[in-house]
Design a protein around this motif. Structure first.
Motif, PDB file in Angstrom:
ATOM      1  N   ILE A 194       0.858  -1.187   0.000  1.00 30.46           N
ATOM      2  CA  ILE A 194       0.000   0.000   0.000  1.00 30.46           C
ATOM      3  C   ILE A 194       0.896   1.240   0.000  1.00 30.46           C
ATOM      4  CG2 ILE A 194      -1.784   1.279   1.252  1.00 30.46           C
ATOM      5  CD1 ILE A 194      -2.638  -1.408   2.499  1.00 30.46           C
ATOM      6  N   ILE A 195       0.584   2.189  -0.895  1.00 33.94           N
ATOM      7  CA  ILE A 195       1.334   3.452  -0.949  1.00 33.94           C
ATOM      8  C   ILE A 195       0.671   4.491  -0.053  1.00 33.94           C
ATOM      9  CG2 ILE A 195       2.105   5.341  -2.443  1.00 33.94           C
ATOM     10  CD1 ILE A 195       2.117   3.269  -4.750  1.00 33.94           C
ATOM     11  N   GLY A 196      -0.676   4.525  -0.069  1.00 30.30           N
ATOM     12  CA  GLY A 196      -1.397   5.502   0.747  1.00 30.30           C
ATOM     13  C   GLY A 196      -2.893   5.332   0.615  1.00 30.30           C
ATOM     14  N   VAL A 197      -3.636   6.096   1.408  1.00 25.18           N
ATOM     15  CA  VAL A 197      -5.101   6.085   1.357  1.00 25.18           C
ATOM     16  C   VAL A 197      -5.534   7.325   0.579  1.00 25.18           C
ATOM     17  CG1 VAL A 197      -7.238   6.133   2.696  1.00 25.18           C
ATOM     18  CG2 VAL A 197      -5.260   4.864   3.547  1.00 25.18           C
ATOM     19  N   LYS A 198      -6.138   7.104  -0.575  1.00 21.07           N
ATOM     20  CA  LYS A 198      -6.551   8.222  -1.434  1.00 21.07           C
ATOM     21  C   LYS A 198      -7.817   8.873  -0.912  1.00 21.07           C
ATOM     22  CE  LYS A 198      -7.013  10.826  -5.115  1.00 21.07           C
ATOM     23  NZ  LYS A 198      -6.218  12.051  -5.230  1.00 21.07           N
ATOM     24  N   LYS A 199      -8.842   8.062  -0.599  1.00 25.35           N
ATOM     25  CA  LYS A 199     -10.125   8.625  -0.181  1.00 25.35           C
ATOM     26  C   LYS A 199     -10.869   7.626   0.686  1.00 25.35           C
ATOM     27  CE  LYS A 199     -13.719  11.497  -0.561  1.00 25.35           C
ATOM     28  NZ  LYS A 199     -13.699  12.830   0.039  1.00 25.35           N
ATOM     29  N   ASN A 200     -11.281   8.080   1.873  1.00 25.40           N
ATOM     30  CA  ASN A 200     -12.171   7.286   2.717  1.00 25.40           C
ATOM     31  C   ASN A 200     -13.533   7.961   2.675  1.00 25.40           C
ATOM     32  OD1 ASN A 200     -13.595   6.080   4.887  1.00 25.40           O
ATOM     33  ND2 ASN A 200     -11.665   5.458   5.799  1.00 25.40           N
ATOM     34  N   PRO A 201     -14.580   7.268   2.193  1.00 27.53           N
ATOM     35  CA  PRO A 201     -15.884   7.924   2.024  1.00 27.53           C
ATOM     36  C   PRO A 201     -16.533   8.347   3.342  1.00 27.53           C
ATOM     37  CG  PRO A 201     -16.061   5.570   1.624  1.00 27.53           C
ATOM     38  CD  PRO A 201     -14.612   5.857   1.788  1.00 27.53           C
ATOM     39  N   GLN A 202     -16.050   7.801   4.467  1.00 25.39           N
ATOM     40  CA  GLN A 202     -16.650   8.141   5.754  1.00 25.39           C
ATOM     41  C   GLN A 202     -16.399   9.604   6.121  1.00 25.39           C
ATOM     42  OE1 GLN A 202     -18.600   6.041   7.252  1.00 25.39           O
ATOM     43  NE2 GLN A 202     -18.100   4.235   6.046  1.00 25.39           N
ATOM     44  N   SER A 203     -15.143  10.049   5.971  1.00 26.56           N
ATOM     45  CA  SER A 203     -14.808  11.411   6.370  1.00 26.56           C
ATOM     46  C   SER A 203     -13.422  11.769   5.848  1.00 26.56           C
ATOM     47  CB  SER A 203     -14.837  11.525   7.894  1.00 26.56           C
ATOM     48  OG  SER A 203     -14.223  12.702   8.333  1.00 26.56           O
ATOM     49  N   SER A 204     -13.198  13.075   5.649  1.00 25.24           N
ATOM     50  CA  SER A 204     -11.866  13.533   5.238  1.00 25.24           C
ATOM     51  C   SER A 204     -10.856  13.370   6.372  1.00 25.24           C
ATOM     52  CB  SER A 204     -11.922  14.994   4.794  1.00 25.24           C
ATOM     53  OG  SER A 204     -12.411  15.793   5.850  1.00 25.24           O
ATOM     54  N   LEU A 205     -11.346  13.368   7.623  1.00 23.64           N
ATOM     55  CA  LEU A 205     -10.472  13.144   8.781  1.00 23.64           C
ATOM     56  C   LEU A 205      -9.865  11.752   8.722  1.00 23.64           C
ATOM     57  CD1 LEU A 205      -9.408  13.811  11.687  1.00 23.64           C
ATOM     58  CD2 LEU A 205     -11.525  12.819  12.532  1.00 23.64           C
ATOM     59  N   TYR A 206     -10.691  10.748   8.389  1.00 25.11           N
ATOM     60  CA  TYR A 206     -10.200   9.370   8.315  1.00 25.11           C
ATOM     61  C   TYR A 206      -9.277   9.174   7.119  1.00 25.11           C
ATOM     62  CZ  TYR A 206     -13.983   8.862  11.659  1.00 25.11           C
ATOM     63  OH  TYR A 206     -14.795   9.034  12.746  1.00 25.11           O
ATOM     64  N   THR A 207      -9.494   9.968   6.060  1.00 20.08           N
ATOM     65  CA  THR A 207      -8.581   9.922   4.913  1.00 20.08           C
ATOM     66  C   THR A 207      -7.194  10.389   5.334  1.00 20.08           C
ATOM     67  OG1 THR A 207     -10.440  10.407   3.445  1.00 20.08           O
ATOM     68  CG2 THR A 207      -8.245  10.689   2.531  1.00 20.08           C
ATOM     69  N   SER A 208      -7.146  11.513   6.060  1.00 20.06           N
ATOM     70  CA  SER A 208      -5.847  12.050   6.498  1.00 20.06           C
ATOM     71  C   SER A 208      -5.187  11.155   7.545  1.00 20.06           C
ATOM     72  CB  SER A 208      -6.016  13.462   7.047  1.00 20.06           C
ATOM     73  OG  SER A 208      -6.903  13.450   8.150  1.00 20.06           O
ATOM     74  N   LEU A 209      -6.002  10.468   8.361  1.00 20.45           N
ATOM     75  CA  LEU A 209      -5.446   9.546   9.363  1.00 20.45           C
ATOM     76  C   LEU A 209      -5.006   8.223   8.748  1.00 20.45           C
ATOM     77  CD1 LEU A 209      -7.903  10.027  12.358  1.00 20.45           C
ATOM     78  CD2 LEU A 209      -5.483  10.561  12.359  1.00 20.45           C
ATOM     79  N   GLY A 210      -5.473   7.936   7.519  1.00 20.67           N
ATOM     80  CA  GLY A 210      -5.114   6.683   6.854  1.00 20.67           C
ATOM     81  C   GLY A 210      -5.953   5.505   7.297  1.00 20.67           C
ATOM     82  N   VAL A 211      -7.182   5.771   7.754  1.00 16.54           N
ATOM     83  CA  VAL A 211      -8.084   4.697   8.200  1.00 16.54           C
ATOM     84  C   VAL A 211      -8.677   4.003   6.977  1.00 16.54           C
ATOM     85  CG1 VAL A 211     -10.155   4.159   9.533  1.00 16.54           C
ATOM     86  CG2 VAL A 211      -8.609   5.936  10.319  1.00 16.54           C
ATOM     87  N   ILE A 212      -8.633   2.664   6.984  1.00 12.81           N
ATOM     88  CA  ILE A 212      -9.121   1.884   5.841  1.00 12.81           C
ATOM     89  C   ILE A 212     -10.380   1.131   6.259  1.00 12.81           C
ATOM     90  CG2 ILE A 212      -8.547   0.054   4.196  1.00 12.81           C
ATOM     91  CD1 ILE A 212      -5.561   0.787   4.719  1.00 12.81           C
ATOM     92  N   THR A 213     -11.504   1.492   5.643  1.00 13.38           N
ATOM     93  CA  THR A 213     -12.774   0.804   5.880  1.00 13.38           C
ATOM     94  C   THR A 213     -13.309   0.309   4.540  1.00 13.38           C
ATOM     95  OG1 THR A 213     -13.902   2.935   5.709  1.00 13.38           O
ATOM     96  CG2 THR A 213     -13.385   2.160   7.931  1.00 13.38           C
ATOM     97  N   LYS A 214     -14.433  -0.381   4.583  1.00  9.02           N
ATOM     98  CA  LYS A 214     -15.028  -0.890   3.349  1.00  9.02           C
ATOM     99  C   LYS A 214     -15.426   0.275   2.445  1.00  9.02           C
ATOM    100  CE  LYS A 214     -18.512  -4.087   1.647  1.00  9.02           C
ATOM    101  NZ  LYS A 214     -19.592  -5.024   1.991  1.00  9.02           N
ATOM    102  N   GLY A 215     -15.003   0.228   1.174  1.00  9.63           N
ATOM    103  CA  GLY A 215     -15.310   1.288   0.221  1.00  9.63           C
ATOM    104  C   GLY A 215     -14.218   2.328   0.085  1.00  9.63           C
ATOM    105  N   ALA A 216     -13.191   2.268   0.944  1.00  8.24           N
ATOM    106  CA  ALA A 216     -12.090   3.243   0.860  1.00  8.24           C
ATOM    107  C   ALA A 216     -11.251   2.976  -0.387  1.00  8.24           C
ATOM    108  CB  ALA A 216     -11.220   3.166   2.112  1.00  8.24           C
ATOM    109  N   VAL A 217     -10.759   4.044  -0.998  1.00  2.00           N
ATOM    110  CA  VAL A 217      -9.902   3.920  -2.184  1.00  2.00           C
ATOM    111  C   VAL A 217      -8.458   4.082  -1.731  1.00  2.00           C
ATOM    112  CG1 VAL A 217      -9.315   4.893  -4.436  1.00  2.00           C
ATOM    113  CG2 VAL A 217     -11.701   4.785  -3.711  1.00  2.00           C
ATOM    114  N   ILE A 218      -7.659   3.043  -1.982  1.00  2.00           N
ATOM    115  CA  ILE A 218      -6.249   3.055  -1.588  1.00  2.00           C
ATOM    116  C   ILE A 218      -5.374   3.044  -2.834  1.00  2.00           C
ATOM    117  CG2 ILE A 218      -6.587   1.970   0.670  1.00  2.00           C
ATOM    118  CD1 ILE A 218      -5.757  -0.704  -0.595  1.00  2.00           C
ATOM    119  N   GLU A 219      -4.136   3.515  -2.678  1.00  4.72           N
ATOM    120  CA  GLU A 219      -3.169   3.480  -3.783  1.00  4.72           C
ATOM    121  C   GLU A 219      -2.191   2.348  -3.514  1.00  4.72           C
ATOM    122  OE1 GLU A 219      -0.441   6.529  -6.458  1.00  4.72           O
ATOM    123  OE2 GLU A 219      -1.152   7.161  -4.492  1.00  4.72           O
TER     124      GLU A 219
END
Length: 200
Positions: free
Chosen positions: A136-161
């Motif tokens: 994994i290079i990084g977390v591009k987008k977490n649909p739950q919240s922009s906070l979780y995107t910046s924290l790198g939280v991976i949930t179902k539906g998250a887009v990772i690089e």
């Protein structure tokens, strides 16, 4: 490009035809008037480009169930009398970079436990029907919240690089592709691994 624009229907625009301009001296205020004809131009070019761009990123899971804050993290009580309640411990899988260093405990607001940190994912290529174990290079987008995107939280539906250098994918120009996006299709905190589908 101009011919293409004229061929499409849209807003009418005045253009001058230089062959229709009469010979001899013509006053400046009449130059634009002579030989002008109405042509049609594509007014929604930008909209079409946006649609094409949006079509590229059609994801396997378009709708994701929203998670509450109680599901996402738990409150950690701190201080001598355990009265301070500003720390949060994340319950979900997360990603942190290689050179990640934790903040001192006094200044750390979000705790990401080492047991919930992931560096690799099982990524399935939809056209090849093959699964690869990629970094994994990084977390591009977490649909739950922009906070979780910046924290790198991976949930179902998250887009990772993910790093696809080992796959040998090449662009039309002949350059090797080393990073591509993939969408997580499982609940990593339940399964103990990350399963994703490559966005081709």
């Amino acid at each position: 490009m101009r011919k293409l624009l004229k061929a499409h229907d849209g807003k009418e625009v005045n253009t001058t035809d230089k062959s229709a301009v009469p010979d001899g001296a013509v006053p400046g205020y009449l130059l634009d008037r002579e030989g002008s004809n109405k042509t049609k131009i594509l007014s929604n070019m930008v909209k079409q480009k946006r649609k094409e761009k949006a079509g590229k990123w059609a994801v396997p899971i378009p709708k994701v169930k929203p998670l509450t804050d109680q599901e996402m993290y738990q409150v950690v009580k701190t201080g001598k009398r355990k009265r301070k309640m500003w720390k949060r411990m994340i319950n979900k899988a997360c990603f942190v970079g290689e050179n990640f260093v934790r903040k001192p405990p006094k200044f750390e607001r979000y705790i990401r436990p080492t047991g919930m940190r992931f560096t690799k994912a099982h990524v399935t290529h939809p056209e090849l029907n093959t699964t690869f174990y990629l970094d994994i290079i990084g977390v591009k987008k977490n649909p739950q919240s922009s906070l979780y995107t910046s924290l790198g939280v991976i949930t179902k539906g998250a887009v990772i690089e993910v790093n696809v250098a080992d796959l040998g994918l090449v662009t039309q120009g002949g350059k090797v592709v080393w990073g591509k996006y993939a969408q997580v299709t499982n609940n990593p905190e339940n399964d103990g691994c990350i399963n994703a589908v490559l966005l081709v």
